[in-house]
Each structure stands twice: as structure tokens, then as C-alpha cells.
Write an enzyme that holds these catalytic residues in place. Sequence first.
Site, mmCIF file in Angstrom:
data_model
loop_
_atom_site.group_PDB
_atom_site.id
_atom_site.type_symbol
_atom_site.label_atom_id
_atom_site.label_comp_id
_atom_site.label_asym_id
_atom_site.label_seq_id
_atom_site.Cartn_x
_atom_site.Cartn_y
_atom_site.Cartn_z
ATOM 1 N N ARG A 122 4.165 9.336 36.121
ATOM 2 C CA ARG A 122 4.119 10.655 35.450
ATOM 3 C C ARG A 122 5.383 10.960 34.646
ATOM 4 N NH1 ARG A 122 1.633 12.290 40.439
ATOM 5 N NH2 ARG A 122 -0.617 12.208 40.150
ATOM 6 N N LYS A 144 6.919 11.496 19.690
ATOM 7 C CA LYS A 144 5.506 11.096 19.605
ATOM 8 C C LYS A 144 5.411 9.657 20.092
ATOM 9 C CE LYS A 144 3.364 13.838 15.964
ATOM 10 N NZ LYS A 144 2.734 13.784 14.632
ATOM 11 N N GLU A 186 9.056 6.692 4.275
ATOM 12 C CA GLU A 186 9.213 7.908 5.101
ATOM 13 C C GLU A 186 10.424 8.731 4.616
ATOM 14 O OE1 GLU A 186 6.937 8.840 7.224
ATOM 15 O OE2 GLU A 186 6.055 7.097 8.219
ATOM 16 N N LYS A 228 14.091 15.786 10.118
ATOM 17 C CA LYS A 228 13.089 15.619 11.184
ATOM 18 C C LYS A 228 13.485 16.418 12.426
ATOM 19 C CE LYS A 228 9.852 12.941 13.606
ATOM 20 N NZ LYS A 228 9.002 11.786 13.696
ATOM 21 N N GLU A 238 3.477 20.017 17.385
ATOM 22 C CA GLU A 238 2.646 20.069 16.174
ATOM 23 C C GLU A 238 1.616 21.192 16.188
ATOM 24 O OE1 GLU A 238 1.977 16.105 14.468
ATOM 25 O OE2 GLU A 238 0.030 16.845 13.813
ATOM 26 N N ARG A 242 5.302 21.181 12.192
ATOM 27 C CA ARG A 242 5.453 19.728 12.348
ATOM 28 C C ARG A 242 4.352 18.947 11.608
ATOM 29 N NH1 ARG A 242 7.310 16.058 17.551
ATOM 30 N NH2 ARG A 242 7.127 14.091 16.440
ATOM 31 N N ASN A 246 3.119 14.832 8.488
ATOM 32 C CA ASN A 246 1.980 13.930 8.301
ATOM 33 C C ASN A 246 1.599 13.769 6.831
ATOM 34 O OD1 ASN A 246 1.732 13.583 11.089
ATOM 35 N ND2 ASN A 246 0.553 15.480 11.273
ATOM 36 N N HIS A 249 -0.180 10.727 5.538
ATOM 37 C CA HIS A 249 -0.534 9.906 6.705
ATOM 38 C C HIS A 249 -2.034 9.801 6.967
ATOM 39 C CE1 HIS A 249 3.704 9.738 7.417
ATOM 40 N NE2 HIS A 249 3.569 9.140 8.580
ATOM 41 N N HIS A 253 -3.239 6.221 7.382
ATOM 42 C CA HIS A 253 -3.817 5.714 8.633
ATOM 43 C C HIS A 253 -5.172 5.053 8.368
ATOM 44 C CE1 HIS A 253 -1.323 8.475 11.526
ATOM 45 N NE2 HIS A 253 -0.649 7.449 11.076
ATOM 46 N N HIS A 266 2.920 0.208 8.063
ATOM 47 C CA HIS A 266 2.698 1.657 8.132
ATOM 48 C C HIS A 266 3.307 2.365 6.910
ATOM 49 C CE1 HIS A 266 2.273 5.653 9.879
ATOM 50 N NE2 HIS A 266 3.555 5.869 9.641
HETATM 51 P P1 NAD Z 1 7.409 -2.697 13.487
HETATM 52 O O1 NAD Z 1 7.838 -2.053 14.722
HETATM 53 O O2 NAD Z 1 6.194 -3.543 13.526
HETATM 54 O O3 NAD Z 1 8.628 -3.574 12.932
HETATM 55 C C1 NAD Z 1 8.442 -4.323 11.750
HETATM 56 C C2 NAD Z 1 8.886 -5.771 11.929
HETATM 57 O O4 NAD Z 1 10.313 -5.829 11.917
HETATM 58 C C3 NAD Z 1 8.445 -6.416 13.224
HETATM 59 O O5 NAD Z 1 8.045 -7.728 12.972
HETATM 60 C C4 NAD Z 1 9.718 -6.401 14.071
HETATM 61 O O6 NAD Z 1 9.740 -7.429 15.032
HETATM 62 C C5 NAD Z 1 10.762 -6.617 13.024
HETATM 63 N N1 NAD Z 1 12.095 -6.102 13.330
HETATM 64 C C6 NAD Z 1 12.410 -4.914 13.899
HETATM 65 N N2 NAD Z 1 13.727 -4.708 13.845
HETATM 66 C C7 NAD Z 1 14.272 -5.786 13.274
HETATM 67 C C8 NAD Z 1 15.592 -6.148 12.914
HETATM 68 N N3 NAD Z 1 16.625 -5.312 13.092
HETATM 69 N N4 NAD Z 1 15.813 -7.357 12.350
HETATM 70 C C9 NAD Z 1 14.765 -8.176 12.103
HETATM 71 N N5 NAD Z 1 13.480 -7.878 12.360
HETATM 72 C C10 NAD Z 1 13.239 -6.695 12.950
HETATM 73 O O7 NAD Z 1 7.170 -1.643 12.319
HETATM 74 P P2 NAD Z 1 7.860 -0.242 11.975
HETATM 75 O O8 NAD Z 1 7.649 -0.055 10.531
HETATM 76 O O9 NAD Z 1 9.204 -0.132 12.532
HETATM 77 O O10 NAD Z 1 6.965 0.814 12.774
HETATM 78 C C11 NAD Z 1 5.615 1.060 12.460
HETATM 79 C C12 NAD Z 1 4.981 1.808 13.607
HETATM 80 O O11 NAD Z 1 5.641 3.050 13.801
HETATM 81 C C13 NAD Z 1 3.521 2.125 13.414
HETATM 82 O O12 NAD Z 1 2.804 1.783 14.576
HETATM 83 C C14 NAD Z 1 3.480 3.613 13.217
HETATM 84 O O13 NAD Z 1 2.283 4.203 13.650
HETATM 85 C C15 NAD Z 1 4.647 4.048 14.048
HETATM 86 N N6 NAD Z 1 5.205 5.356 13.686
HETATM 87 C C16 NAD Z 1 5.396 6.261 14.671
HETATM 88 C C17 NAD Z 1 5.941 7.492 14.387
HETATM 89 C C18 NAD Z 1 6.224 8.457 15.504
HETATM 90 O O14 NAD Z 1 6.570 9.607 15.213
HETATM 91 N N7 NAD Z 1 6.140 8.045 16.740
HETATM 92 C C19 NAD Z 1 6.304 7.808 13.078
HETATM 93 C C20 NAD Z 1 6.108 6.863 12.079
HETATM 94 C C21 NAD Z 1 5.552 5.630 12.398
HETATM 95 N N1 GLY Z 2 5.722 11.079 12.097
HETATM 96 C C1 GLY Z 2 5.120 12.348 12.326
HETATM 97 C C2 GLY Z 2 5.784 13.151 13.388
HETATM 98 O O1 GLY Z 2 6.699 12.704 14.048
HETATM 99 O O2 GLY Z 2 5.395 14.251 13.623
#
Ligand code: NAD
Ligand code: GLY
Length: 358
Positions: A122, A144, A186, A228, A238, A242, A246, A249, A253, A266
Site C-alpha cells: 500500500r 503520475k 515536452e 510543472k 488533475e 493540471r 496534457n 497528449h 497517446h 512518447h
Molecule cells: P524511455 O524511458 O523509454 O527512455 C528512452 C531510452 O533511453 C531507453 O532506451 C532508455 O534505456 C534510454 N536511456 C535512458 N537514460 C539514458 C541515458 N542517460 N543514457 C543512455 N540511454 C538512456 O523513454 P522516455 O522518453 O524517458 O519516457 C517515455 C515514457 O514516459 C512514456 O511511457 C510516457 O508515457 C511516460 N511519461 C510519463 C509522464 C508522467 O507524468 N508520469 C509524463 C510524460 C511521459
Molecule cells: N505529464 C502530464 C502530467 O504530469 O500531468
Amino acid sequence: MLENIQVSLGERSYPIDIGVDSLDVLGSELAEHNLPRRMAIISNPTINAIYGKTVYSSLLAHGFTPLQFDIPDGEEYKTVEILQTIYDFLISNEFDRGCGIIALGGGVVGDIAGFAAATFLRGIPYVQIPTTLLAQVDSSVGGKTAVNHDLGKNLIGAFYQPELVFIDIAVLDTLEYRDFVAGIAEIVKYGVIRDYDFFCWLENNVQQIKDKDREALMYAINKSCCIKAEIVAADEREGSVRAILNYGHTFGHAIEKLSGYGEWKHGEAVSVGMVVAAKISCQRNLCSQLDVERICSLLKAFDLPTESPSFELSEYVASMRLDKKVKQGDLTLVLNSGIGDVVLQKIANIEEVFSTIL
Ligand code: NAD
Ligand code: GLY
């Protein structure tokens, strides 16, 4: 020397530490924050191979007992099945409520490890160490956490704030170019939704950012995190403002889902989604054609895509209908009012609106 931004959420408040070449002081920083001594470092093989040892050693040197667990690398692994392997690891290593999680990676690792922390026993404390630009300016901040479902992005998740976000911008040096620019999408988003001057600054600093000039990157990351943090502090779950984060997005998505998770990054999908949102905004007289062109040009200057992949309108619409932002059949779109401000508009006739754009 770490720059510090506060995410102000009462008892759930936490700092975002931003530094350069700061990973080796992580242990002392965590010790200062009184975090659990037993920590599972969740990462993936790509990141672990480059930064795992530094993080592990820094923790060990400051009295922590770190354990390492890798999930496979890729958006297609942000699933309940992989989440289950994290639970298996925690349970078989007898993790209890006095233990914690460190998410060492990009948005994929951060989202799934954060969700594991939110749900295991939890909720246990966790720390975000974002290693992609996208994770540093967006996904690690705001709590998130989620995994994907075959039918839609991030459909299973929780709001769960970390104890600390620890950003070392030097880790961006090893990031592949495509992943690096995906994060810039972003950053552009923050300019469009909240800060016209920042948008202009981005227009004037394209090359410095692409060259990973440290000063320019520090400014862009700091500014993005401030925007942010302020929005999250105003509306953690949200219920109102907030939602503007999006921007781009809903359509983004849909691209990610329709193309099969992992095909489009993404940030790339969000880039196209922002262009689509800007065009709809223009049609509704919320912004000028020149604004649309400026947004499009800036994204192109960062080598980001601006054209939608050619799926059928019906596929896009079906996908967008499953978006989290749909309430009782109505989709709320975030539209830009000029550049630097946004409005939320409910769209009942989704087909009609998107048919004129696609
Ligand atoms: P990712 O986590 O897949 O990373 C991209 C690639 O870079 C991967 O292959 C990873 O292994 C590599 N990598 C990471 N750091 C590295 C480094 N320092 N050196 C070399 N390689 C490295 O992609 P991302 O763009 O970071 O994240 C995308 C995800 O984030 C999506 O799933 C999206 O939905 C999510 N997201 C979440 C939020 C949120 O608020 N929680 C907001 C935006 C996006
Ligand atoms: N990336 C959207 C949020 O964090 O609300």
C-alpha cells in the site's frame, strides 16, 4: 552545487535537485533526506550498464543497502506483467515498509517503478533519478505513475509522489539523439501552455540546446521543472489546471497505441499531437495561423515530427475515446490561446473536429 526547486504539496512536498555531474553525491543527499536504508534500484540494462555502479557505490558509501533489479528496456515493457516481476523481486527479498525504491531511468522506468512503490504494501517511499531529458523535465515530477494496457496508454496507475527527484544533467551526454529531442517536445509544451517568453527563448536557443550546451540545458530544465512544479502544486490530482499538461497528449497517446508501443517515442507523438492541437485551436479562432507555423517550425527545428502517421480517422477516434480524459463520452481538449496560454474545450463531435485536420 545543486539547484533546488520545491514541489509544494503540504506533507507530500519534495525537492527537485538539479546538478551537473552530481550522481556521486546521491548517497549523501538521500541520507540527508532520511530515506530508508534498504533500497531497490529499479533500472534497465542500458542505463544500469552506464550509471548503475556510480549509484550503487554512492549509496553503499553512505550507509545504504542497495539491491539492483532491471526490467527490459522499452515502452512495450511498461506492462502489468513486468510490474509483477518487480513485486516478485521485492517480496523474494523480503522488502517491508521500512524499505524504499529508486527509479533510475527514463519515463518508462520512472512510471513503472513509481507504480510499484505506490502499490507495494500500500505504498513505500521512492526516489526518482530521471536519466532522459523527458523524464527530467516531466515524468519524474508530479507523481503520475502507471503502466500501459493493450487498449490504451497509462490506463492503470496512481498518483503517488516521490520523496525526492534527483537530476544530473550530465547523464544526458549518453542519451541517443532521438531520445534527447523527444524530451524537447515536452519543453516546447511548457512554452506553449504557460510561458510565451520561454517559447521565444527556445526559438532563439535551438542550436545551444541541440549542442547540449550546459548553461542552456540547465536553464531549460530548471524552467520546465518550475512550471510543472507550480501546476502540480496547484492541482495535484488533475481536478482542474493540471489537465493543461496534457496539451498534445490525447492525439499523441493515440499515435503511440495505434503504432504499437515503442515504435514512436512518447515525445515524438506529443510533438505531432501539439501540431494537431494548434491547428484545431486556429480553426476555433483561439490562435493565428502564424502561431501554428511558429509552433510547427520550432518543433521541426528540433528535428521532431509534425505530420500524423496515416491511420484511419476511425482508428484515431476509437483510440481517443478510450483516453483517460474522456468523461461520459465527451473529450476535453487542451487548446492553445495564442502562444503561452491555453483553454480547455469539451468536444462532443470528435469525428467532425479531427476529420478537418487529418
Ligand atoms: P524511455 O524511458 O523509454 O527512455 C528512452 C531510452 O533511453 C531507453 O532506451 C532508455 O534505456 C534510454 N536511456 C535512458 N537514460 C539514458 C541515458 N542517460 N543514457 C543512455 N540511454 C538512456 O523513454 P522516455 O522518453 O524517458 O519516457 C517515455 C515514457 O514516459 C512514456 O511511457 C510516457 O508515457 C511516460 N511519461 C510519463 C509522464 C508522467 O507524468 N508520469 C509524463 C510524460 C511521459
Ligand atoms: N505529464 C502530464 C502530467 O504530469 O500531468
